[in-house]
Write a protein that holds these residues in place. Structure first.
Motif, PDB file in Angstrom:
ATOM      1  N   LEU A 106       0.827  -1.201   0.000  1.00  0.00           N
ATOM      2  CA  LEU A 106       0.000   0.000   0.000  1.00  0.00           C
ATOM      3  C   LEU A 106       0.861   1.250   0.000  1.00  0.00           C
ATOM      4  N   LEU A 107       0.409   2.254  -0.719  1.00  0.00           N
ATOM      5  CA  LEU A 107       1.068   3.556  -0.724  1.00  0.00           C
ATOM      6  C   LEU A 107       0.191   4.563   0.008  1.00  0.00           C
ATOM      7  N   ALA A 108       0.828   5.402   0.800  1.00  0.00           N
ATOM      8  CA  ALA A 108       0.126   6.468   1.517  1.00  0.00           C
ATOM      9  C   ALA A 108       0.504   7.806   0.903  1.00  0.00           C
TER      10      ALA A 108
ATOM     11  N   ASN B 124      -5.098   8.627  11.960  1.00  0.00           N
ATOM     12  CA  ASN B 124      -5.148   8.728  10.504  1.00  0.00           C
ATOM     13  C   ASN B 124      -4.704   7.451   9.808  1.00  0.00           C
ATOM     14  N   PHE B 125      -4.243   6.471  10.584  1.00  0.00           N
ATOM     15  CA  PHE B 125      -3.761   5.218  10.016  1.00  0.00           C
ATOM     16  C   PHE B 125      -4.700   4.042  10.317  1.00  0.00           C
ATOM     17  N   GLU B 126      -5.749   4.298  11.070  1.00  0.00           N
ATOM     18  CA  GLU B 126      -6.552   3.189  11.566  1.00  0.00           C
ATOM     19  C   GLU B 126      -7.324   2.471  10.470  1.00  0.00           C
ATOM     20  N   ARG B 127      -7.508   3.121   9.322  1.00  0.00           N
ATOM     21  CA  ARG B 127      -8.165   2.440   8.202  1.00  0.00           C
ATOM     22  C   ARG B 127      -7.376   1.220   7.755  1.00  0.00           C
ATOM     23  N   LEU B 128      -6.076   1.241   7.991  1.00  0.00           N
ATOM     24  CA  LEU B 128      -5.253   0.084   7.608  1.00  0.00           C
ATOM     25  C   LEU B 128      -5.620  -1.153   8.422  1.00  0.00           C
ATOM     26  N   LEU B 129      -6.159  -0.962   9.619  1.00  0.00           N
ATOM     27  CA  LEU B 129      -6.428  -2.077  10.517  1.00  0.00           C
ATOM     28  C   LEU B 129      -7.758  -2.756  10.226  1.00  0.00           C
ATOM     29  N   ASP B 130      -8.583  -2.147   9.385  1.00  0.00           N
ATOM     30  CA  ASP B 130      -9.927  -2.664   9.156  1.00  0.00           C
ATOM     31  C   ASP B 130      -9.992  -3.736   8.076  1.00  0.00           C
ATOM     32  N   GLY B 131      -8.846  -4.009   7.416  1.00  0.00           N
ATOM     33  CA  GLY B 131      -8.860  -4.991   6.333  1.00  0.00           C
ATOM     34  C   GLY B 131      -9.502  -4.471   5.065  1.00  0.00           C
ATOM     35  N   GLU B 132      -9.645  -3.126   4.980  1.00  0.00           N
ATOM     36  CA  GLU B 132     -10.278  -2.533   3.803  1.00  0.00           C
ATOM     37  C   GLU B 132      -9.476  -2.838   2.544  1.00  0.00           C
ATOM     38  N   ARG B 133     -10.174  -3.120   1.468  1.00  0.00           N
ATOM     39  CA  ARG B 133      -9.537  -3.395   0.172  1.00  0.00           C
ATOM     40  C   ARG B 133      -9.482  -2.077  -0.595  1.00  0.00           C
ATOM     41  N   PHE B 134      -8.310  -1.507  -0.721  1.00  0.00           N
ATOM     42  CA  PHE B 134      -8.172  -0.182  -1.302  1.00  0.00           C
ATOM     43  C   PHE B 134      -8.100  -0.255  -2.831  1.00  0.00           C
ATOM     44  N   SER B 135      -8.372   0.865  -3.465  1.00  0.00           N
ATOM     45  CA  SER B 135      -8.294   0.942  -4.929  1.00  0.00           C
ATOM     46  C   SER B 135      -6.841   0.915  -5.380  1.00  0.00           C
TER      47      SER B 135
END
Length: 336
Positions: free
Chosen positions: A36-38, A115-126
């Motif tokens: 993943l890129l931020a 601001n990083f907690e979305r990474l912990l949800d297992g979300e499948r990013f575009s």
């Protein structure tokens, strides 16, 4: 500052190693392994709000990324077990020590971590690419087990040097006999892990890069603002307060010390009587000189004197009950 005990954090680190070793025998197609890129969200009103996007990988790369993370973590575990490096809670002073550490820090203590907690949800990013603007701020390798019950996230600082051939006229791939022209840029992944998240704790392998990823400098500056505002409100006079402020904001090492001064909080209650006591009872390197009103004031000959001034505001002076002598303590630790 840390809310996890050293022994618990060490046990969790061994659990991280066991997790990475356990998934070694699992087919990577059954795992969630994401590169993943931020990037900074330029449309957000908040500072340091990130968008996360995923690099599309072929079948071989996920296993290589998994191996990279496991090897680096196993190497640290081996070094800890042989006492070649130390295990310690995170401290800004560790950066300047002549030792190598694996440090740990609960995520609730890390600035901006929300601001990083979305990474912990297992979300499948575009999907994205490395060459899309704006430039990435950092990259992560996210590893999940097949049930998505456990997760490790390795953080790696990003450098433009990872895009090989970005400014080249021609790019060639070395073959067995001939060099072959390559039209696309080549992307390299650093052979390192700067820090890794597991089970609510961040394990820090490279302190400088960790602090850059999580933008500790902005937190240091915020703390420096608080300390300087409070010092300016006290009755402790300075000959040249502007020089003091310039010395603080112009040196990142001084800003890191200001973070420590802010965390300790002793400066909030200091007054002119404290300054007088230090001047009269300690062989201190803080300089005092009468100002135009005849009041003894803190005097800085140049910006290098900022270290002595901050030692004063960090309460780095103590009285010995055994010898009735006074000392300057540079490694302040509570005895209780």
């Amino acid at each position: 500052m840390s809310s996890a005990s050293r022994s618990d954090a060490r046990d969790h680190f061994d659990e991280l190693v066991a997790f990475l070793q356990r998934i070694e025998d699992v087919d990577t197609t059954d795992l969630g392994i994401d590169l993943l890129l931020a990037r900074l969200d330029e449309e957000s009103a908040k500072d340091y709000d990130y968008t996360f996007e995923r690099i599309s990988l072929d079948q071989e790369l996920p296993e290589d990324l998994e191996n990279l993370v496991r090897e680096k973590v196993e190497h640290k575990q081996s070094a800890l077990e042989s006492d070649n490096i130390r295990f310690s809670d995170y401290g800004i002073e560790n950066r300047d020590r002549d030792q190598t550490f694996v440090q740990y820090e609960p995520t609730e203590n890390i600035p901006q971590f929300e601001n990083f907690e979305r990474l912990l949800d297992g979300e499948r990013f575009s999907h994205t690419t490395y060459t899309e603007p704006p430039k990435p701020e950092f990259q992560t390798i996210r590893i999940r087990d097949g049930d998505n019950d456990q997760m490790a996230i390795a953080f790696l600082n990003y450098s433009r040097r990872q895009i090989m051939g970005r400014t080249s006229r021609a790019r060639m791939l070395v073959g067995s006999e001939k060099h072959r022209k390559v039209d696309d840029s080549l992307i390299s992944i650093p052979n390192r892990v700067d820090s890794i998240y597991y089970n609510g704790l961040m394990y820090i392998f490279d302190q400088s890069r960790f602090e850059k990823i999580f933008d500790y400098l902005a937190e240091y500056e915020r703390c420096a603002d608080d300390v300087i505002d409070r010092i300016e409100e006290t009755d402790i006079p300075f000959h040249d307060f502007e020089m003091f402020k310039e010395a603080v904001y112009g040196n990142n090492r001084v800003l890191r010390l200001m973070y420590k001064v802010h965390d300790r909080g002793v400066y909030e209650d200091m007054d002119l009587d404290d300054a007088t006591y230090i001047r009269d009872n300690f062989d201190t390197d803080v300089k005092f000189e009468e100002n135009g009103d005849g009041v003894m004031s803190i005097k800085m000959d140049d910006k290098r004197d900022v270290w002595a001034v901050l030692r004063f505001f960090n309460d780095d002076h103590l009285d010995s009950p055994l010898t009735n002598e006074q000392y300057i303590s540079l490694s302040k630790q509570d005895a209780g």
